[in-house]
Design a protein around this motif. Structure first.
Motif, PDB file in Angstrom:
ATOM      1  N   GLU A   1     -10.793   2.094   7.035  1.00  0.00           N
ATOM      2  CA  GLU A   1     -12.072   1.745   6.410  1.00  0.00           C
ATOM      3  C   GLU A   1     -11.973   0.353   5.787  1.00  0.00           C
ATOM      4  N   LYS A   2     -12.989  -0.476   6.001  1.00  0.00           N
ATOM      5  CA  LYS A   2     -12.951  -1.886   5.592  1.00  0.00           C
ATOM      6  C   LYS A   2     -12.782  -2.079   4.088  1.00  0.00           C
ATOM      7  N   ASN A   3     -13.323  -1.170   3.291  1.00  0.00           N
ATOM      8  CA  ASN A   3     -13.311  -1.371   1.842  1.00  0.00           C
ATOM      9  C   ASN A   3     -12.090  -0.763   1.154  1.00  0.00           C
ATOM     10  N   LYS A   4     -11.109  -0.325   1.931  1.00  0.00           N
ATOM     11  CA  LYS A   4      -9.915   0.291   1.360  1.00  0.00           C
ATOM     12  C   LYS A   4      -8.774  -0.722   1.252  1.00  0.00           C
ATOM     13  N   PHE A   5      -7.928  -0.527   0.224  1.00  0.00           N
ATOM     14  CA  PHE A   5      -6.753  -1.363  -0.050  1.00  0.00           C
ATOM     15  C   PHE A   5      -7.158  -2.820  -0.291  1.00  0.00           C
ATOM     16  N   ILE A   6      -8.297  -3.006  -0.935  1.00  0.00           N
ATOM     17  CA  ILE A   6      -8.751  -4.356  -1.282  1.00  0.00           C
ATOM     18  C   ILE A   6      -8.516  -4.614  -2.764  1.00  0.00           C
ATOM     19  N   ARG A   7      -8.943  -3.659  -3.597  1.00  0.00           N
ATOM     20  CA  ARG A   7      -8.762  -3.820  -5.043  1.00  0.00           C
ATOM     21  C   ARG A   7      -7.321  -3.523  -5.445  1.00  0.00           C
ATOM     22  N   THR A   8      -6.924  -4.087  -6.568  1.00  0.00           N
ATOM     23  CA  THR A   8      -5.581  -3.847  -7.103  1.00  0.00           C
ATOM     24  C   THR A   8      -5.508  -2.440  -7.689  1.00  0.00           C
ATOM     25  N   ARG A   9      -4.595  -1.646  -7.153  1.00  0.00           N
ATOM     26  CA  ARG A   9      -4.409  -0.273  -7.634  1.00  0.00           C
ATOM     27  C   ARG A   9      -2.947  -0.061  -7.997  1.00  0.00           C
ATOM     28  N   LYS A  10      -2.615   1.183  -8.274  1.00  0.00           N
ATOM     29  CA  LYS A  10      -1.240   1.475  -8.677  1.00  0.00           C
ATOM     30  C   LYS A  10      -0.233   1.116  -7.593  1.00  0.00           C
ATOM     31  N   MET A  11      -0.634   1.315  -6.324  1.00  0.00           N
ATOM     32  CA  MET A  11       0.250   0.983  -5.208  1.00  0.00           C
ATOM     33  C   MET A  11      -0.514   0.159  -4.180  1.00  0.00           C
ATOM     34  N   SER A  12       0.185  -0.802  -3.575  1.00  0.00           N
ATOM     35  CA  SER A  12      -0.419  -1.642  -2.544  1.00  0.00           C
ATOM     36  C   SER A  12      -0.347  -0.948  -1.186  1.00  0.00           C
ATOM     37  N   PHE A  13      -1.054  -1.502  -0.229  1.00  0.00           N
ATOM     38  CA  PHE A  13      -1.018  -0.982   1.147  1.00  0.00           C
ATOM     39  C   PHE A  13       0.420  -0.934   1.665  1.00  0.00           C
ATOM     40  N   LYS A  14       1.158  -2.005   1.450  1.00  0.00           N
ATOM     41  CA  LYS A  14       2.549  -2.078   1.902  1.00  0.00           C
ATOM     42  C   LYS A  14       3.394  -0.996   1.241  1.00  0.00           C
ATOM     43  N   GLU A  15       3.155  -0.761  -0.030  1.00  0.00           N
ATOM     44  CA  GLU A  15       3.933   0.255  -0.755  1.00  0.00           C
ATOM     45  C   GLU A  15       3.609   1.656  -0.257  1.00  0.00           C
ATOM     46  N   TYR A  16       2.365   1.897   0.120  1.00  0.00           N
ATOM     47  CA  TYR A  16       2.035   3.200   0.711  1.00  0.00           C
ATOM     48  C   TYR A  16       2.767   3.391   2.036  1.00  0.00           C
ATOM     49  N   VAL A  17       2.845   2.335   2.827  1.00  0.00           N
ATOM     50  CA  VAL A  17       3.564   2.410   4.101  1.00  0.00           C
ATOM     51  C   VAL A  17       5.039   2.731   3.862  1.00  0.00           C
ATOM     52  N   LEU A  18       5.630   2.063   2.894  1.00  0.00           N
ATOM     53  CA  LEU A  18       7.046   2.311   2.588  1.00  0.00           C
ATOM     54  C   LEU A  18       7.250   3.697   1.983  1.00  0.00           C
TER      55      LEU A  18
ATOM     56  N   LYS B   1      -4.885  10.941  -0.935  1.00  0.00           N
ATOM     57  CA  LYS B   1      -6.229  10.406  -0.693  1.00  0.00           C
ATOM     58  C   LYS B   1      -6.156   9.032  -0.042  1.00  0.00           C
ATOM     59  N   GLN B   2      -5.265   8.177  -0.521  1.00  0.00           N
ATOM     60  CA  GLN B   2      -5.142   6.831   0.034  1.00  0.00           C
ATOM     61  C   GLN B   2      -4.500   6.849   1.431  1.00  0.00           C
ATOM     62  N   ARG B   3      -3.588   7.761   1.639  1.00  0.00           N
ATOM     63  CA  ARG B   3      -2.926   7.844   2.945  1.00  0.00           C
ATOM     64  C   ARG B   3      -3.901   8.163   4.075  1.00  0.00           C
ATOM     65  N   MET B   4      -4.993   8.823   3.753  1.00  0.00           N
ATOM     66  CA  MET B   4      -5.973   9.189   4.772  1.00  0.00           C
ATOM     67  C   MET B   4      -6.631   7.960   5.414  1.00  0.00           C
ATOM     68  N   HIS B   5      -6.445   6.798   4.800  1.00  0.00           N
ATOM     69  CA  HIS B   5      -7.061   5.579   5.322  1.00  0.00           C
ATOM     70  C   HIS B   5      -6.057   4.700   6.076  1.00  0.00           C
ATOM     71  N   ILE B   6      -4.877   5.244   6.359  1.00  0.00           N
ATOM     72  CA  ILE B   6      -3.856   4.504   7.107  1.00  0.00           C
ATOM     73  C   ILE B   6      -3.744   5.100   8.507  1.00  0.00           C
ATOM     74  N   ASP B   7      -3.936   4.283   9.516  1.00  0.00           N
ATOM     75  CA  ASP B   7      -3.878   4.722  10.909  1.00  0.00           C
ATOM     76  C   ASP B   7      -2.420   4.966  11.312  1.00  0.00           C
ATOM     77  N   SER B   8      -2.145   6.165  11.817  1.00  0.00           N
ATOM     78  CA  SER B   8      -0.769   6.502  12.212  1.00  0.00           C
ATOM     79  C   SER B   8      -0.272   5.635  13.361  1.00  0.00           C
ATOM     80  N   LYS B   9      -1.190   4.943  14.048  1.00  0.00           N
ATOM     81  CA  LYS B   9      -0.787   4.055  15.141  1.00  0.00           C
ATOM     82  C   LYS B   9       0.136   2.949  14.640  1.00  0.00           C
TER      83      LYS B   9
END
Length: 448
Positions: free
Chosen positions: A29-46, A82-90
């Motif tokens: 989703e375009k509006n996800k992982f844009i604002r500063t939150r507790k964890m970044s997109f990269k940190e969710y991946v790790l 909740k945040q993981r649901m916006h990460i494509d497993s591809k």
């Protein structure tokens, strides 16, 4: 010959380019992982990559509080889910396949059989979370008062039998046929590898004219162990133990071919021709192998030896289930399950590369020089170390990455085992798969 220090240099280079996978194209989703939150997109991946099989609460606490060093702060497992649901497993599929393609592209020294990469393709049934949400996602009927339906999915992989890397994989519903998955794997490898120099070995259940024709269309090679029903009439008519049999390509065969190009190829072919070889086992049983490998290049004994190599896929599945712990999914939704699965395949391939490096670069000699030994690195130790150091291998400097990899290699090299190679014909028996072993350690709790 193996370059003694090739693999650790390769791993360092790969982790230096890791950020190329932290791309917005994998955000659903375009509006996800844009604002500063507790964890970044990269940190969710790790976070996804470094799960070790604990409960979701323990995983969240370990990563957020300890790994990210947020002392006396916490993040809920629900927030992570909740945040993981916006990460494509591809992302994890591409990560693993890019790793494999770079490795095989830069290094040509993996063992081959007469110049061919030998792969084994087979499936396995994996346990899934036993919830209505999971069952719906994987086309599993919901339990009723008359019948209980086990929550299971189908996993299919293609292993290199010599290096033990997984070249392509998929997790899906059990309703998805094994032959169709095998064809998907071939299509996946087409373009990534030179299929003209790839032999794929299949067990019973893959004796399909459609699979053979698709393999021939891609100009590749197959070796299939036939069951008693596949091409039964033609096999029964054989007068020898190594013959070419011919099957007229009629509508029943053509209807099973989904690819229009392969169907046209089959129509022009008119007759499917392939070689059938009967091999005798030590116990007296006769196994029937079908192949398009030429008799001039591959003898009966060659085919018997080739099929014997298929056993590595069984040990590969055992590692995935019991060491990578792939059946202990951290969520009940399909997106989470796929993330866990493909992230686990990536971890498996990295660990396999380190295992090869340690075994090939070993210079220590066993005490008894008169006997032959197979040197084996402890795969369980490698998995543990990769999970422990993966975060630092991604975020630290090049020099630190090199130090970490040197340390991992040093620790693993201290726990090598030397197994005596006995002079006996291992080809006299074809082992049967055993999926009975189960991991008995920590269990993850589903993340709703």
């Amino acid at each position: 010959m193996f370059d003694l220090y090739f693999f650790d240099r390769f791993l360092t280079s790969f982790f230096l380019t890791f950020d190329s996978f932290i791309s917005r194209k994998y955000v659903t989703e375009k509006n996800k992982f844009i604002r500063t939150r507790k964890m970044s997109f990269k940190e969710y991946v790790l976070y996804i990559l470094t799960q070790t099989g604990c409960t979701n609460f323990a995983e969240a606490h370990k990563f957020y509080t300890k790994t990210l060093k947020n002392e006396f702060k916490s993040i809920s497992r629900q927030a992570i889910g909740k945040q993981r649901m916006h990460i494509d497993s591809k992302m994890f599929i591409d990560m693993s396949e890019s790793f494999i393609d770079d490795l095989y592209g830069k290094f040509k020294g993996f063992s081959k059989f007469k110049g061919y990469i030998v792969c084994a393709c087979d499936g396995s049934i994996f346990k899934l979370p036993n919830t209505p949400t999971t069952k719906k996602a994987f086309d599993i009927p919901v339990d009723n008062i008359f019948e209980r339906f086990l929550s299971r999915g189908r996993v299919s992989c293609m292993f290199d039998v010599h290096s033990n890397h997984i070249l392509t994989s998929k997790i899906t519903s059990r309703s998805f046929g094994e032959v169709k998955l095998a064809i998907e794997h071939l299509n996946n490898l087409n373009g990534r590898f030179n299929l003209k120099k790839v032999i794929t070995i299949y067990d019973r259940g893959y004796g399909s004219a459609a699979l053979m024709l698709h393999t021939m269309y891609l100009d590749s090679k197959f070796l299939i162990r036939l069951n008693g029903q596949a091409f039964k009439k033609k096999v029964k008519q054989m007068t020898g133990d190594d013959e070419i049999i011919r099957i007229n390509i009629k509508n029943p065969i053509l209807k099973k071919i989904d690819d229009e190009n392969v169907r046209e190829f089959a129509v022009k072919m008119e007759r499917l021709e392939f070689r059938v070889v009967k091999v005798k086992l030590k116990n007296g049983d006769i196994e029937v192998l079908a192949t398009n490998l030429d008799k001039k290049e591959f003898s009966k004994l060659d085919l018997k030896e080739l099929y014997g190599k298929r056993w590595s896929i069984e040990t590969g599945y055992d590692k995935l289930k019991n060491l990578v712990i792939l059946e202990e999914f951290s969520g009940i939704r399909k997106e989470i399950i796929e993330q866990d699965f493909y992230a686990g395949i990536f971890i498996y391939n990295i660990s396999t590369t380190i295992k090869i490096d340690v075994e090939k670069s070993n210079t220590r000699k066993p005490r008894n020089q008169e006997k032959k030994y197979k040197i084996t690195a402890n795969f369980s130790r490698i998995i543990t170390l990769i999970y422990d150091y993966l975060y630092k291998l991604v975020i630290e400097s090049k020099s630190t990455k090199e130090k970490i990899l040197d340390f991992i290699l040093l620790l693993v090299s201290k726990e090598l085992s030397y197994n005596e190679i006995k002079e006996e014909d291992e080809l006299n028996s074809i082992k049967k798969p055993d999926y009975s072993t189960e991991h008995t350690g920590f269990k993850k709790r589903s993340m709703r």
